[in-house]
Design an enzyme around this catalytic site. Structure first.
Site, PDB file in Angstrom:
ATOM      1  N   ASP A 127     -10.778 -10.203   9.976  1.00  0.00           N
ATOM      2  CA  ASP A 127     -10.264  -9.133   9.602  1.00  0.00           C
ATOM      3  C   ASP A 127     -12.084  -8.696   8.803  1.00  0.00           C
ATOM      4  O   ASP A 127     -12.464  -7.078   9.041  1.00  0.00           O
ATOM      5  CB  ASP A 127      -9.883  -9.666   8.081  1.00  0.00           C
ATOM      6  CG  ASP A 127      -9.997  -8.237   7.100  1.00  0.00           C
ATOM      7  OD1 ASP A 127      -9.180  -7.005   7.665  1.00  0.00           O
ATOM      8  OD2 ASP A 127     -10.283  -8.310   6.379  1.00  0.00           O
ATOM      9  N   GLY A 186     -10.738  -1.428   1.134  1.00  0.00           N
ATOM     10  CA  GLY A 186      -9.957  -1.148   0.433  1.00  0.00           C
ATOM     11  C   GLY A 186     -10.152   0.486  -0.194  1.00  0.00           C
ATOM     12  O   GLY A 186     -10.528   1.563   0.413  1.00  0.00           O
ATOM     13  N   VAL A 238       0.657  -1.198  -0.544  1.00  0.00           N
ATOM     14  CA  VAL A 238       0.400   0.181  -0.162  1.00  0.00           C
ATOM     15  C   VAL A 238       0.231   0.924  -0.237  1.00  0.00           C
ATOM     16  O   VAL A 238       0.731   2.368  -0.939  1.00  0.00           O
ATOM     17  CB  VAL A 238      -0.501   0.065   1.163  1.00  0.00           C
ATOM     18  CG1 VAL A 238      -1.579   1.445   1.112  1.00  0.00           C
ATOM     19  CG2 VAL A 238      -1.774  -1.164   1.127  1.00  0.00           C
ATOM     20  N   LYS A 288     -13.567  -5.054  10.281  1.00  0.00           N
ATOM     21  CA  LYS A 288     -14.032  -3.645   9.193  1.00  0.00           C
ATOM     22  C   LYS A 288     -16.045  -3.969   9.796  1.00  0.00           C
ATOM     23  O   LYS A 288     -16.129  -2.231   9.547  1.00  0.00           O
ATOM     24  CB  LYS A 288     -14.134  -3.907   7.568  1.00  0.00           C
ATOM     25  CG  LYS A 288     -12.503  -3.574   7.615  1.00  0.00           C
ATOM     26  CD  LYS A 288     -12.998  -5.302   6.429  1.00  0.00           C
ATOM     27  CE  LYS A 288     -11.483  -4.908   5.492  1.00  0.00           C
ATOM     28  NZ  LYS A 288     -10.713  -6.090   4.989  1.00  0.00           N
ATOM     29  N   LYS A 297      -7.126  -1.879  10.328  1.00  0.00           N
ATOM     30  CA  LYS A 297      -8.647  -1.979  10.777  1.00  0.00           C
ATOM     31  C   LYS A 297      -8.532  -2.350  12.016  1.00  0.00           C
ATOM     32  O   LYS A 297      -9.039  -2.430  12.727  1.00  0.00           O
ATOM     33  CB  LYS A 297      -9.642  -2.784   9.580  1.00  0.00           C
ATOM     34  CG  LYS A 297      -8.823  -3.880   9.237  1.00  0.00           C
ATOM     35  CD  LYS A 297      -8.556  -3.646   7.856  1.00  0.00           C
ATOM     36  CE  LYS A 297      -7.616  -4.389   7.188  1.00  0.00           C
ATOM     37  NZ  LYS A 297      -7.042  -4.292   6.071  1.00  0.00           N
TER      38      LYS A 297
HETATM   39  N1  HSE Z   1      -7.442  -8.835   3.419  1.00  0.00           N
HETATM   40  C1  HSE Z   1      -8.586  -8.592   3.618  1.00  0.00           C
HETATM   41  C2  HSE Z   1      -9.178  -9.232   2.559  1.00  0.00           C
HETATM   42  C3  HSE Z   1      -7.234  -7.400   2.865  1.00  0.00           C
HETATM   43  O1  HSE Z   1      -8.366 -10.920   2.353  1.00  0.00           O
HETATM   44  O2  HSE Z   1     -10.034  -8.839   1.641  1.00  0.00           O
HETATM   45  C4  HSE Z   1      -7.331  -6.326   3.816  1.00  0.00           C
HETATM   46  O3  HSE Z   1      -7.994  -6.569   3.868  1.00  0.00           O
END
Ligand code: HSE
Length: 440
Positions: free
Chosen positions: A201, A134, A14, A205, A105
């Site tokens: 993850d 993203g 990034v 979010k 996040k």
């Molecule tokens: N690892 C995340 C995904 C991307 O697979 O969407 C970064 O947040």
């Protein structure tokens, strides 16, 4: 006017995307921001690689503390990840009066309340568009574009890795383990994919979005987190026959239990009608569906990861901060959309109290009375059946699958019914339960 000076902490995927896009579009960005945005310092443990990537355009150091302490740096961009050193550096940058942009996040979902409070007290901004989905400007949409609305619910495909795996499982009829290995080989899944496949993850979010949508603190510890590791290709097939697709959804929703307001915050595999636009989001793409009382349903689609899509969000934050840096802090958009003194303590509901529909798969003996026993148990628990599928037993087999879709009900009622169904001598093994959302 002098350019605003940025310090990058970490120049991996990034970070280098941010550097490249800022360089390529610098003139357009300057015209939009009102002054130049210059990456003046980069901190990365791999100093050599960082020098190569930046081509001598800025100072490169190994120690990120030098950036957060540097008097010339106005904005610190944290791209380190995790919540150890990243938390320390972000808090230090804030204490030093610097604005912060972060794509982290995990950090915001777990330490956001502390970080936003510190930023508020210091009069600096913490911007985090890149932390959710993203390149999709979902934070901006929720916090500003939809500000007239009472948000009713949000449902998002907010993890590309798991969406890629689910798409492959459906397309090729393969099991999870096989597809995961292939995804790793192709670079779609990390070597250690735990956070993605276990739903962590996505829950980070969803937690951030719940705070912005409902004006509550971030409460990742109260989110229900369930990944896709136990999902079987069989269920994807049955779902398809019933007109549904299975997606890993992050859901944040207003609810009411016995007249008291609550919030559902959950990540789990979910059946959704195949005809919905969001059901057709395939591969590593992300999409977020938001239901507002005035606007109705709005859908946001795009790349949820990758160098330049994420850089697009990071730079949007840099431009926002550049425009607002000299504004009175009281007139900036609040970090979590609601004014800090207007947050509510509406509780996150325990999973037993959520309301949704269910897909249930039971392996049963093919003999009289089995279906009657099951439907009696469901009726006793006030669960209404919406659809049903039963296959003939395979040649030479005496057992078969029964699949039922229920109308909306409380999770605790379903759990109680499942316990009774599993105790029937004619039912083998465990009942497979997957939640179902109509999203309308
Ligand atoms: N690892 C995340 C995904 C991307 O697979 O969407 C970064 O947040």
């Amino acid at each position: 006017m002098k350019p605003i000076k940025v310090g990058l902490l970490g120049i991996g995927t990034v970070g280098s995307g941010t550097f490249q896009v800022l360089k390529r579009n610098q003139e357009e960005i300057r015209r939009r921001a009102g002054r130049g945005i210059e990456i003046a310092m980069v901190a990365d443990l791999n100093v050599e690689r960082a020098r190569e990537l930046t081509g001598g355009a800025c100072e490169v150091v190994a120690d990120a503390r030098q950036v957060v302490e540097h008097p010339d740096i106005d904005i610190v961009v944290e791209l380190i990840g995790g919540y150890g050193i990243a938390r320390e550096l972000v808090l230090k940058a804030i204490a030093n009066g610097k604005h912060v942009v972060t794509a982290n996040k995990a950090l915001l979902a777990t330490h956001g309340n502390e970080i936003f409070k510190a930023a508020q007290e210091k009069g600096v901004m913490v911007a985090f568009e890149a932390a959710v989905a993203g390149g999709i400007p979902i934070i901006k949409a929720l916090r500003e574009g939809l500000t007239a609305n009472r948000i009713e619910w949000i449902a998002g495909i907010i993890n590309g890795t798991t969406n890629f795996i689910l798409s492959e499982m459906r397309d090729k009829g393969l099991d999870f383990d096989v597809v995961l290995k292939e995804a790793q080989r192709l670079g779609y899944a990390e070597a250690d994919p735990t956070f993605d496949i276990e739903g962590v993850d996505a829950a980070h979010k969803a937690t951030i979005m719940s705070a912005i949508a409902f004006g509550i603190p971030v409460q990742f510890d109260k989110a229900h987190v369930e990944g896709i590791t136990k999902l079987q290709a069989t269920d994807i097939r049955y779902a398809e026959q019933l007109g549904y697709r299975i997606k890993l959804l992050g859901i944040a929703k207003r609810a009411e239990v016995n007249g008291v307001a609550g919030i559902e915050l959950r990540v789990h595999p979910t059946l959704i009608p195949a005809k919905r636009l969001i059901a057709n989001v395939e591969g590593a793409m992300n999409a977020v569906l938001v239901q507002g009382d005035a606007v109705g349903a709005t859908l946001y689609y795009g790349k949820g990861a990758g160098a330049e899509p994420t850089a697009s969000a990071v730079i949007a934050d840099l431009v926002d901060i550049t425009r607002l840096a000299t504004a009175d802090p009281g007139h900036r958009v609040p970090h979590l959309a609601f004014q800090p003194n207007a947050m509510t303590d509406t509780p996150i509901l325990p999973m037993s109290e959520i309301t949704t529909s269910y897909y249930l798969r039971m392996q049963v003996a093919d003999q009289p009375g089995v279906l009657a026993d099951i439907t009696r148990i469901l009726a006793d628990a006030t669960i209404s059946i919406d659809a049903m599928l039963q296959k003939e037993p395979a040649e030479g087999e005496s057992q078969t699958d029964i699949i039922m879709l229920t109308h909306q009900t409380r999770e605790k009622h379903v759990e109680a019914a499942i316990a009774r169904i599993e105790a029937l001598p004619t039912v083998a093994g465990q009942v497979t339960k997957i939640r179902l959302e109509q999203l309308s």
